[in-house]
Design a protein around this motif. Structure first.
Motif, PDB file in Angstrom:
ATOM      1  N   LEU A 143       0.837  -1.201   0.000  1.00  0.00           N
ATOM      2  CA  LEU A 143       0.000   0.000   0.000  1.00  0.00           C
ATOM      3  C   LEU A 143       0.875   1.255   0.000  1.00  0.00           C
ATOM      4  O   LEU A 143       2.042   1.230   0.389  1.00  0.00           O
ATOM      5  N   ASN A 144       0.290   2.374  -0.432  1.00  0.00           N
ATOM      6  CA  ASN A 144       0.986   3.658  -0.413  1.00  0.00           C
ATOM      7  C   ASN A 144       0.807   4.282   0.970  1.00  0.00           C
ATOM      8  O   ASN A 144      -0.310   4.603   1.378  1.00  0.00           O
ATOM      9  N   ILE A 145       1.918   4.465   1.676  1.00  0.00           N
ATOM     10  CA  ILE A 145       1.885   4.960   3.059  1.00  0.00           C
ATOM     11  C   ILE A 145       2.623   6.286   3.132  1.00  0.00           C
ATOM     12  O   ILE A 145       3.754   6.410   2.661  1.00  0.00           O
ATOM     13  N   ILE A 146       1.975   7.288   3.728  1.00  0.00           N
ATOM     14  CA  ILE A 146       2.590   8.599   3.908  1.00  0.00           C
ATOM     15  C   ILE A 146       2.488   8.985   5.384  1.00  0.00           C
ATOM     16  O   ILE A 146       1.425   8.832   5.996  1.00  0.00           O
ATOM     17  N   THR A 147       3.585   9.473   5.948  1.00  0.00           N
ATOM     18  CA  THR A 147       3.577   9.920   7.341  1.00  0.00           C
ATOM     19  C   THR A 147       3.859  11.418   7.406  1.00  0.00           C
ATOM     20  O   THR A 147       4.584  11.959   6.574  1.00  0.00           O
ATOM     21  N   VAL A 148       3.259  12.077   8.398  1.00  0.00           N
ATOM     22  CA  VAL A 148       3.535  13.486   8.694  1.00  0.00           C
ATOM     23  C   VAL A 148       3.905  13.555  10.171  1.00  0.00           C
ATOM     24  O   VAL A 148       3.074  13.274  11.033  1.00  0.00           O
ATOM     25  N   GLU A 149       5.170  13.922  10.449  1.00  0.00           N
ATOM     26  CA  GLU A 149       5.674  13.874  11.826  1.00  0.00           C
ATOM     27  C   GLU A 149       6.429  15.155  12.169  1.00  0.00           C
ATOM     28  O   GLU A 149       6.890  15.876  11.289  1.00  0.00           O
ATOM     29  N   ASP A 150       6.574  15.391  13.462  1.00  0.00           N
ATOM     30  CA  ASP A 150       7.246  16.602  13.927  1.00  0.00           C
ATOM     31  C   ASP A 150       8.221  16.266  15.066  1.00  0.00           C
ATOM     32  O   ASP A 150       7.873  16.355  16.242  1.00  0.00           O
ATOM     33  N   PRO A 151       9.484  15.893  14.744  1.00  0.00           N
ATOM     34  CA  PRO A 151      10.016  15.653  13.393  1.00  0.00           C
ATOM     35  C   PRO A 151       9.978  14.167  13.076  1.00  0.00           C
ATOM     36  O   PRO A 151       9.614  13.350  13.936  1.00  0.00           O
ATOM     37  N   VAL A 152      10.372  13.803  11.834  1.00  0.00           N
ATOM     38  CA  VAL A 152      10.613  12.395  11.510  1.00  0.00           C
ATOM     39  C   VAL A 152      11.921  12.012  12.196  1.00  0.00           C
ATOM     40  O   VAL A 152      12.975  12.559  11.896  1.00  0.00           O
ATOM     41  N   GLU A 153      11.827  11.079  13.141  1.00  0.00           N
ATOM     42  CA  GLU A 153      13.027  10.736  13.907  1.00  0.00           C
ATOM     43  C   GLU A 153      13.647   9.420  13.469  1.00  0.00           C
ATOM     44  O   GLU A 153      14.827   9.189  13.709  1.00  0.00           O
ATOM     45  N   GLN A 154      12.859   8.541  12.848  1.00  0.00           N
ATOM     46  CA  GLN A 154      13.399   7.287  12.340  1.00  0.00           C
ATOM     47  C   GLN A 154      12.885   7.074  10.919  1.00  0.00           C
ATOM     48  O   GLN A 154      11.703   7.253  10.650  1.00  0.00           O
ATOM     49  N   LEU A 155      13.795   6.703  10.039  1.00  0.00           N
ATOM     50  CA  LEU A 155      13.441   6.533   8.641  1.00  0.00           C
ATOM     51  C   LEU A 155      12.989   5.107   8.382  1.00  0.00           C
ATOM     52  O   LEU A 155      13.537   4.154   8.924  1.00  0.00           O
ATOM     53  N   VAL A 156      11.980   4.963   7.527  1.00  0.00           N
ATOM     54  CA  VAL A 156      11.483   3.655   7.110  1.00  0.00           C
ATOM     55  C   VAL A 156      11.543   3.625   5.591  1.00  0.00           C
ATOM     56  O   VAL A 156      10.844   4.399   4.920  1.00  0.00           O
ATOM     57  N   SER A 157      12.375   2.768   5.038  1.00  0.00           N
ATOM     58  CA  SER A 157      12.522   2.723   3.587  1.00  0.00           C
ATOM     59  C   SER A 157      11.226   2.251   2.941  1.00  0.00           C
ATOM     60  O   SER A 157      10.535   1.370   3.452  1.00  0.00           O
ATOM     61  N   GLY A 158      10.875   2.871   1.826  1.00  0.00           N
ATOM     62  CA  GLY A 158       9.670   2.488   1.101  1.00  0.00           C
ATOM     63  C   GLY A 158       8.425   3.211   1.554  1.00  0.00           C
ATOM     64  O   GLY A 158       7.337   2.944   1.059  1.00  0.00           O
ATOM     65  N   ILE A 159       8.577   4.146   2.514  1.00  0.00           N
ATOM     66  CA  ILE A 159       7.451   4.928   3.020  1.00  0.00           C
ATOM     67  C   ILE A 159       7.781   6.411   2.858  1.00  0.00           C
ATOM     68  O   ILE A 159       8.906   6.838   3.129  1.00  0.00           O
ATOM     69  N   THR A 160       6.822   7.192   2.394  1.00  0.00           N
ATOM     70  CA  THR A 160       7.023   8.635   2.238  1.00  0.00           C
ATOM     71  C   THR A 160       6.832   9.309   3.581  1.00  0.00           C
ATOM     72  O   THR A 160       5.764   9.221   4.184  1.00  0.00           O
ATOM     73  N   GLN A 161       7.872  10.002   4.055  1.00  0.00           N
ATOM     74  CA  GLN A 161       7.825  10.643   5.372  1.00  0.00           C
ATOM     75  C   GLN A 161       8.052  12.146   5.240  1.00  0.00           C
ATOM     76  O   GLN A 161       9.033  12.586   4.649  1.00  0.00           O
ATOM     77  N   VAL A 162       7.125  12.916   5.808  1.00  0.00           N
ATOM     78  CA  VAL A 162       7.166  14.375   5.737  1.00  0.00           C
ATOM     79  C   VAL A 162       7.448  14.933   7.127  1.00  0.00           C
ATOM     80  O   VAL A 162       6.784  14.551   8.100  1.00  0.00           O
ATOM     81  N   THR A 163       8.417  15.845   7.222  1.00  0.00           N
ATOM     82  CA  THR A 163       8.737  16.492   8.491  1.00  0.00           C
ATOM     83  C   THR A 163       8.085  17.867   8.562  1.00  0.00           C
ATOM     84  O   THR A 163       8.203  18.662   7.631  1.00  0.00           O
ATOM     85  N   ILE A 164       7.389  18.139   9.665  1.00  0.00           N
ATOM     86  CA  ILE A 164       6.799  19.460   9.878  1.00  0.00           C
ATOM     87  C   ILE A 164       7.919  20.485  10.084  1.00  0.00           C
ATOM     88  O   ILE A 164       8.854  20.251  10.849  1.00  0.00           O
ATOM     89  N   ASN A 165       7.821  21.598   9.384  1.00  0.00           N
ATOM     90  CA  ASN A 165       8.782  22.698   9.533  1.00  0.00           C
ATOM     91  C   ASN A 165       8.006  24.000   9.374  1.00  0.00           C
ATOM     92  O   ASN A 165       7.855  24.512   8.266  1.00  0.00           O
ATOM     93  N   GLU A 166       7.508  24.510  10.485  1.00  0.00           N
ATOM     94  CA  GLU A 166       6.630  25.686  10.425  1.00  0.00           C
ATOM     95  C   GLU A 166       7.351  26.928   9.911  1.00  0.00           C
ATOM     96  O   GLU A 166       6.744  27.771   9.263  1.00  0.00           O
ATOM     97  N   LYS A 167       8.671  27.039  10.184  1.00  0.00           N
ATOM     98  CA  LYS A 167       9.423  28.176   9.667  1.00  0.00           C
ATOM     99  C   LYS A 167       9.457  28.172   8.138  1.00  0.00           C
ATOM    100  O   LYS A 167       9.491  29.222   7.506  1.00  0.00           O
ATOM    101  N   ALA A 168       9.458  26.987   7.561  1.00  0.00           N
ATOM    102  CA  ALA A 168       9.472  26.855   6.098  1.00  0.00           C
ATOM    103  C   ALA A 168       8.057  26.761   5.531  1.00  0.00           C
ATOM    104  O   ALA A 168       7.879  26.525   4.334  1.00  0.00           O
ATOM    105  N   GLY A 169       7.054  26.906   6.397  1.00  0.00           N
ATOM    106  CA  GLY A 169       5.670  26.872   5.934  1.00  0.00           C
ATOM    107  C   GLY A 169       5.090  25.485   5.765  1.00  0.00           C
ATOM    108  O   GLY A 169       4.021  25.317   5.175  1.00  0.00           O
ATOM    109  N   ILE A 170       5.800  24.459   6.289  1.00  0.00           N
ATOM    110  CA  ILE A 170       5.291  23.088   6.198  1.00  0.00           C
ATOM    111  C   ILE A 170       4.589  22.767   7.508  1.00  0.00           C
ATOM    112  O   ILE A 170       5.218  22.427   8.514  1.00  0.00           O
ATOM    113  N   THR A 171       3.268  22.904   7.533  1.00  0.00           N
ATOM    114  CA  THR A 171       2.473  22.677   8.732  1.00  0.00           C
ATOM    115  C   THR A 171       1.616  21.430   8.556  1.00  0.00           C
ATOM    116  O   THR A 171       1.512  20.877   7.461  1.00  0.00           O
TER     117      THR A 171
END
Length: 324
Positions: free
Chosen positions: A159-187
């Protein structure tokens, strides 16, 4: 200082410590390792050596080395035998010196040993839509359990899996992981809108922090997506009541929720780490909303499970009281 730092880090990793604490006194700096639930003394440093070491650590983490009267936090990637994310946090003290804590996080998610008591949870990952809610205090293993479940989906369900975390602290290969960065406008808000356009099957949200995130999470779970997320609460009922306080309606919760868990990581007599949890099923959640927010008799609380473990001699009463 580099050699001293690497030696400390190697010893901490060797002992499976999750944190290194530097605790200043008037003349000495106490170094302690967080191992499971316990803060274990390791060694001491003279203050003048610690000042130099702290400057080195702050520089490595991108902190302001000239600032000593404000709390700071930063992180960087450190490579020993494996790669680790190190989160370094400082705190100014009345002694005129800063304390420091290093959180040690493997860069890539490492699956814990298989546990029979979570196998049935993997069946939830076959659902096409709905919300799975994890609750419990900091350090109770919520994120680890969510990662285990999405790893199962990745490996067995394609399946297609996407995560949104603040921050992404551990990487999982094969999964799209997005880190929150409010200074850069990523909320959380604009990340939600973006990921829903990327055809996800499963969405993992780091934490429900406010009413806005709660609204997006529920809407996503009702619109054809399986959503996993966490919330801070002492029990399953408290997790539901917190969502109601955030403005989520009874009907929305009744329609969206597949399961609610509240968990603890406890240390047994044998010094083993054991995951225990209370869990509301969809049927029990429906009962809750249809009966004036009363839990069904079939629901086994954490209190019930901890008492049972105490009677079986797995944990002592002191341990039971600590986790309730």
């Amino acid at each position: 200082m580099k050699l001293l730092f690497n030696n400390l880090l190697s010893k901490a990793i060797e002992k499976n410590a999750t944190d290194i604490h530097f605790i200043p006194s008037e003349e000495t700096i106490f170094i302690k390792f967080r191992i499971q639930d316990t803060l274990c003394p390791f060694e001491t440093l003279q203050q003048h050596i610690y000042v130099k070491l702290l400057t080195y650590m702050k520089y490595q983490a991108g902190l302001d080395v000239s600032k000593h009267n404000a709390a700071q936090s930063g992180r960087y990637i450190h490579k020993l035998k494996h790669i680790y994310f190190l989160r370094i946090s400082t705190l100014p003290l009345s002694l005129g010196i800063e304390s420091c804590v290093i959180r040690i996080i493997p860069q890539y998610f490492q699956k814990p040993k298989p546990s029979n008591n979570i196998n049935h949870l993997f069946k939830l990952m076959h659902k096409k839509q709905g919300l799975i809610l994890f609750s419990g205090p900091t350090g109770s293993g919520k994120s680890t359990l969510m990662y285990q479940m999405v790893m199962y989906a990745k490996e067995h369900l394609d399946l297609n899996i996407i995560t949104v975390e603040d921050p992404v602290e551990q990487l999982v290969s094969g999964i799209t992981q997005v880190t929150i960065n409010e200074k850069a406008g990523i909320t959380y808000a604009n990340s939600f809108k973006a990921i829903l356009r990327c055809d996800p099957d499963i969405i993992l949200i780091g934490e429900i922090r406010d009413a806005v995130i709660a609204k997006y999470v529920v809407q996503a779970s009702l619109s054809g997506h399986l959503v996993l997320t966490t919330i801070h609460a002492n029990n399953c009922k408290g997790a539901l009541l917190r969502l109601i306080e955030m403005g989520v309606t009874y009907q929305e919760l009744n329609q969206s929720l597949l399961s609610v868990l509240n968990q603890r990581l406890i240390t047994t007599y044998k010094k083993e780490r054991k995951l225990i949890y209370e869990q509301l099923s969809r049927k029990q959640i429906n009962f809750f909303f249809e009966n004036d927010l009363m839990l069904p008799e079939s629901f086994h609380t954490l209190n019930y499970k901890l008492n049972k473990m105490t009677k079986e001699g797995v944990i002592c009463e002191e341990t039971m009281d600590k986790y309730l």
